[in-house]
Design an enzyme around this catalytic site. Structure first.
Site, PDB file in Angstrom:
ATOM      1  N   ILE A  23      75.895 -15.691 -26.366  1.00 56.17           N
ATOM      2  CA  ILE A  23      77.139 -14.966 -26.642  1.00 56.17           C
ATOM      3  C   ILE A  23      77.783 -14.449 -25.350  1.00 56.17           C
ATOM      4  O   ILE A  23      77.073 -14.008 -24.443  1.00 56.17           O
ATOM      5  CB  ILE A  23      76.823 -13.727 -27.532  1.00 56.17           C
ATOM      6  CG1 ILE A  23      75.945 -14.092 -28.732  1.00 56.17           C
ATOM      7  CG2 ILE A  23      78.077 -12.950 -27.937  1.00 56.17           C
ATOM      8  CD1 ILE A  23      76.638 -14.603 -29.930  1.00 56.17           C
ATOM      9  N   LYS A 177      60.020 -18.183 -18.620  1.00 53.97           N
ATOM     10  CA  LYS A 177      60.665 -17.906 -19.915  1.00 53.97           C
ATOM     11  C   LYS A 177      61.737 -16.849 -19.655  1.00 53.97           C
ATOM     12  O   LYS A 177      61.449 -15.650 -19.597  1.00 53.97           O
ATOM     13  CB  LYS A 177      59.607 -17.390 -20.891  1.00 53.97           C
ATOM     14  CG  LYS A 177      59.892 -17.632 -22.368  1.00 53.97           C
ATOM     15  CD  LYS A 177      61.134 -16.996 -22.916  1.00 53.97           C
ATOM     16  CE  LYS A 177      61.024 -15.530 -23.222  1.00 53.97           C
ATOM     17  NZ  LYS A 177      62.334 -14.943 -23.624  1.00 53.97           N
ATOM     18  N   LEU A 181      68.820 -13.810 -24.266  1.00 56.17           N
ATOM     19  CA  LEU A 181      70.222 -13.379 -24.242  1.00 56.17           C
ATOM     20  C   LEU A 181      70.985 -14.037 -23.092  1.00 56.17           C
ATOM     21  O   LEU A 181      72.189 -14.264 -23.198  1.00 56.17           O
ATOM     22  CB  LEU A 181      70.306 -11.855 -24.109  1.00 56.17           C
ATOM     23  CG  LEU A 181      69.739 -11.027 -25.268  1.00 56.17           C
ATOM     24  CD1 LEU A 181      69.780  -9.539 -24.927  1.00 56.17           C
ATOM     25  CD2 LEU A 181      70.520 -11.287 -26.548  1.00 56.17           C
ATOM     26  N   SER A 231      60.876  -4.291 -20.743  1.00 58.02           N
ATOM     27  CA  SER A 231      60.683  -2.920 -21.221  1.00 58.02           C
ATOM     28  C   SER A 231      59.202  -2.546 -21.298  1.00 58.02           C
ATOM     29  O   SER A 231      58.333  -3.418 -21.311  1.00 58.02           O
ATOM     30  CB  SER A 231      61.318  -2.785 -22.602  1.00 58.02           C
ATOM     31  OG  SER A 231      60.651  -3.644 -23.493  1.00 58.02           O
ATOM     32  N   GLU A 385      64.569   5.948 -21.711  1.00 55.01           N
ATOM     33  CA  GLU A 385      65.491   5.035 -21.029  1.00 55.01           C
ATOM     34  C   GLU A 385      66.569   4.593 -22.021  1.00 55.01           C
ATOM     35  O   GLU A 385      66.248   4.066 -23.082  1.00 55.01           O
ATOM     36  CB  GLU A 385      64.704   3.810 -20.538  1.00 55.01           C
ATOM     37  CG  GLU A 385      65.547   2.851 -19.744  1.00 55.01           C
ATOM     38  CD  GLU A 385      64.748   1.644 -19.248  1.00 55.01           C
ATOM     39  OE1 GLU A 385      64.033   1.030 -20.054  1.00 55.01           O
ATOM     40  OE2 GLU A 385      64.843   1.326 -18.050  1.00 55.01           O
TER      41      GLU A 385
HETATM   42  P1  NAD Z   1      62.427  -6.830 -23.115  1.00 57.95           P
HETATM   43  O1  NAD Z   1      61.106  -6.226 -22.882  1.00 57.95           O
HETATM   44  O2  NAD Z   1      63.055  -6.708 -24.443  1.00 57.95           O
HETATM   45  O3  NAD Z   1      62.381  -8.391 -22.807  1.00 57.95           O
HETATM   46  C1  NAD Z   1      61.991  -8.908 -21.551  1.00 57.95           C
HETATM   47  C2  NAD Z   1      61.508 -10.321 -21.718  1.00 57.95           C
HETATM   48  O4  NAD Z   1      60.326 -10.323 -22.518  1.00 57.95           O
HETATM   49  C3  NAD Z   1      62.504 -11.248 -22.452  1.00 57.95           C
HETATM   50  O5  NAD Z   1      62.461 -12.520 -21.848  1.00 57.95           O
HETATM   51  C4  NAD Z   1      61.927 -11.298 -23.857  1.00 57.95           C
HETATM   52  O6  NAD Z   1      62.254 -12.471 -24.561  1.00 57.95           O
HETATM   53  C5  NAD Z   1      60.427 -11.256 -23.564  1.00 57.95           C
HETATM   54  N1  NAD Z   1      59.594 -10.809 -24.683  1.00 57.95           N
HETATM   55  C6  NAD Z   1      59.924 -10.037 -25.741  1.00 57.95           C
HETATM   56  N2  NAD Z   1      58.852  -9.853 -26.558  1.00 57.95           N
HETATM   57  C7  NAD Z   1      57.815 -10.518 -25.991  1.00 57.95           C
HETATM   58  C8  NAD Z   1      56.442 -10.681 -26.332  1.00 57.95           C
HETATM   59  N3  NAD Z   1      55.913 -10.131 -27.425  1.00 57.95           N
HETATM   60  N4  NAD Z   1      55.662 -11.399 -25.505  1.00 57.95           N
HETATM   61  C9  NAD Z   1      56.159 -11.953 -24.385  1.00 57.95           C
HETATM   62  N5  NAD Z   1      57.453 -11.845 -24.010  1.00 57.95           N
HETATM   63  C10 NAD Z   1      58.280 -11.129 -24.799  1.00 57.95           C
HETATM   64  O7  NAD Z   1      63.375  -6.236 -21.982  1.00 57.95           O
HETATM   65  P2  NAD Z   1      64.919  -6.527 -21.777  1.00 57.95           P
HETATM   66  O8  NAD Z   1      65.645  -5.765 -22.846  1.00 57.95           O
HETATM   67  O9  NAD Z   1      65.180  -7.976 -21.596  1.00 57.95           O
HETATM   68  O10 NAD Z   1      65.178  -5.843 -20.354  1.00 57.95           O
HETATM   69  C11 NAD Z   1      65.410  -4.496 -20.215  1.00 57.95           C
HETATM   70  C12 NAD Z   1      64.171  -3.787 -19.722  1.00 57.95           C
HETATM   71  O11 NAD Z   1      63.711  -4.376 -18.524  1.00 57.95           O
HETATM   72  C13 NAD Z   1      64.436  -2.341 -19.386  1.00 57.95           C
HETATM   73  O12 NAD Z   1      63.400  -1.535 -19.876  1.00 57.95           O
HETATM   74  C14 NAD Z   1      64.427  -2.323 -17.864  1.00 57.95           C
HETATM   75  O13 NAD Z   1      64.126  -1.088 -17.301  1.00 57.95           O
HETATM   76  C15 NAD Z   1      63.445  -3.378 -17.542  1.00 57.95           C
HETATM   77  N6  NAD Z   1      63.653  -3.910 -16.193  1.00 57.95           N
HETATM   78  C16 NAD Z   1      62.770  -3.553 -15.201  1.00 57.95           C
HETATM   79  C17 NAD Z   1      62.952  -4.011 -13.904  1.00 57.95           C
HETATM   80  C18 NAD Z   1      62.005  -3.601 -12.802  1.00 57.95           C
HETATM   81  O14 NAD Z   1      62.065  -4.186 -11.740  1.00 57.95           O
HETATM   82  N7  NAD Z   1      61.128  -2.638 -13.009  1.00 57.95           N
HETATM   83  C19 NAD Z   1      64.024  -4.852 -13.612  1.00 57.95           C
HETATM   84  C20 NAD Z   1      64.894  -5.213 -14.636  1.00 57.95           C
HETATM   85  C21 NAD Z   1      64.685  -4.735 -15.931  1.00 57.95           C
END
Ligand code: NAD
Length: 492
Positions: A23, A177, A181, A231, A385
């Site tokens: 999207i 992976k 989104l 996250s 957060e």
């Molecule tokens: P998310 O945890 O929802 O998803 C991150 C990735 O994990 C995606 O590719 C998702 O498809 C995958 N995922 C989801 N469930 C999973 C599972 N059960 N097993 C394996 N993989 C799975 O996070 P998001 O919403 O994409 O990103 C935002 C978060 O990322 C925020 O909390 C942010 O603070 C964090 N972040 C941290 C840094 C850092 O350097 N510390 C940098 C960027 C983002």
């Protein structure tokens, strides 16, 4: 092409044939359909990466040879920087100048790790002086193996580069992976890998959801290392899945980073950095300084200027000239942020600026820059957060109180301190329990410096030489060099 996965150097449709709508968050329109990879695809990709590591040329190449591939990738990213930046805006929503910056940083990351790959040819072996001089010993750094890399949507290509570049430099092979989104620029990296003839299986890209593609990757027994950014709740699942086979794990997770502003600060500079710390990338930044602590004598003046300037930020489609705040990445995130603001209102928090959808926007996931005040330290908005353009502002009375409030969090990714008093900045920087501390600024990030969190913000460090170490094993090789017999069982 976007509905295909890049496995073993070839593009193929997901075995189950599913797709995911991609999207544009500024228009809510479907741009294209990406492949919905599942466990069968992940298994195929991991096996390709395993073979490329165990019997392919990649880990045996010299660092200088691998560096040539890394520099070629950087060159290709650079060649199409405008197209990649526009693709990032269309898929993620961020303003174009920010996207251009991200793409340049991604190219810079590949060039930087090319340099470290070359250095590995000279510094992969380190002699160790041991107490018993009949022995000689050395530490040898070797590629760790097959990496499962899982990345978020906030910096789609840059977060991929932070993992893929050091992993390739080290000699690892990878299954990536990307976030479901924002998979488009990661798929472009697959095209680039193809164009530069990266050996098959060295970089594999499986798009798909977390549960369907991410989880099988974290559970796959042939994966040696999991490198995850996302996250805290997902990081916890990744760690638990990896524990099954004692996989090597690095986690870059969320934050609720404080920004401490002392009364001797220049008010205009403070306001500008507070804004950069929370409104940049729509506040969807892991290190966003979302809790601002202002020393009492300047609290009212800073708050006044902050609310005035926040209201002036130009909101719009990231491709429109002059836009400084684009849409939130997805409907889900948009609703989550509005929900958090609503919850704050119900908790009696004051919405000093913004707080909702900007007037005149009929489509797109837009949220106004929002400034909140008068919250308690146990309120949801102060502790959790929000990952949007929402900043909490609180006064403090002295240095000790500021440090206590700043450190009162289960997160510890970043922090910032502002003061004209350099000694105080240094002192506070040491007292803050966070992996990254900015003095008199917030957010500038350099590829050469370590990046990662204390406490629940993660494990390990990316970037710099620490980022390369994530993908290297250390082997001890010890030799008995003396002519004499050992003489323990068989006495001479
Ligand atoms: P998310 O945890 O929802 O998803 C991150 C990735 O994990 C995606 O590719 C998702 O498809 C995958 N995922 C989801 N469930 C999973 C599972 N059960 N097993 C394996 N993989 C799975 O996070 P998001 O919403 O994409 O990103 C935002 C978060 O990322 C925020 O909390 C942010 O603070 C964090 N972040 C941290 C840094 C850092 O350097 N510390 C940098 C960027 C983002």
């Amino acid at each position: 092409m976007q509905d295909k996965l890049f496995i073993d150097g070839k593009w193929e449709k997901p075995r189950k044939g599913g797709t995911i709508d991609v999207i544009n968050p500024a228009t809510e329109e479907v741009i294209c359909k990406a492949g919905a990879g599942t466990s069968n695809d992940v298994d195929h990709a991991v096996k390709a990466a395993r073979i490329a590591f165990d019997s392919g040329p990649w880990p045996k190449l010299t660092g200088a040879e691998r560096a040539r591939y890394l520099r070629a990738i950087a060159g290709k990213i650079d060649e199409r920087r405008h197209a990649l930046a526009r693709l990032e805006v269309t898929n993620n929503g961020k303003p174009l100048p920010e996207a251009v910056w991200d793409i340049d940083d991604a190219a810079g990351c590949f060039n930087y790790y090319a340099g470290l790959a070359e250095e590995l040819d000279n510094n992969a072996e380190e002699p160790i002086a041991v107490a018993d001089t009949r022995f000689s010993s050395k530490a040898v750094r070797e590629p760790l193996g097959v990496v499962g890399a899982i990345t978020p949507w906030n910096y789609p290509l840059l977060m991929v580069a932070w993992k893929v570049a050091p992993a390739l430099a080290a000699g690892c092979t990878i299954v990536l992976k990307p976030s479901e989104l924002t998979p488009l620029t990661a798929l472009e990296l697959g095209r680039i890998a193809e164009e530069i003839d990266l050996p098959p299986g060295v970089l594999n890209i499986v798009t798909g959801t977390g549960p369907d593609a991410g989880e099988p990757l974290t559970e796959h027994p042939l994966v040696d290392k999991l490198a995850f950014t996302g996250s805290v709740p997902t990081g916890r699942k990744v760690m638990m899945a990896g524990a099954q086979d004692i996989k090597n794990i690095s986690l870059e997770l969320g934050g609720k980073s404080p920004f401490v502003v002392f009364a001797d600060s220049d008010i205009e500079k403070a306001v500008e950095w507070i804004m950069f710390g929370i409104f940049w990338n729509q506040g969807q930044v892991c290190s966003a300084t979302s809790r601002v602590l202002i020393e009492e004598p300047i609290y009212d003046a800073v708050l006044k200027r902050l609310t005035e300037e926040a209201a002036k930020i130009k909101i719009g489609n990231g491709l429109d000239e002059g836009t400084l705040l684009g849409p939130i990445v997805s409907k889900g995130q948009y609703e989550k942020i509005l929900g958090a603001i609503e919850r704050a209102r119900q908790d009696g928090v004051t919405v000093a600026a913004g707080g909702g959808r900007p007037a005149g926007f009929n489509s797109g996931y837009f949220i106004e820059p929002t400034v909140l005040t008068d919250m308690t330290t146990d309120s949801f908005v102060w502790r959790e957060e929000i990952f949007g353009p929402v900043v909490c502002v609180k006064p403090f009375n002295d240095e000790e109180e500021a440090i206590r409030l700043a450190n009162d969090s289960r997160f510890g990714l970043a922090a910032a301190v502002m003061s004209e008093d350099r000694a105080r900045c240094e002192r506070v920087a040491r007292a803050l329990r966070a992996g990254i501390v900015w003095i008199n600024c917030s957010q500038p990030t350099f590829i050469e410096a370590p990046w990662g969190g204390y406490k629940q913000s993660g494990i390990g460090r990316e970037l710099g030489r620490w980022g390369l170490a994530n993908y290297l094993e250390v082997k001890q090789i010890t030799s008995f060099d003396a002519d004499e017999p050992w003489g323990w069982y068989i006495k001479g």
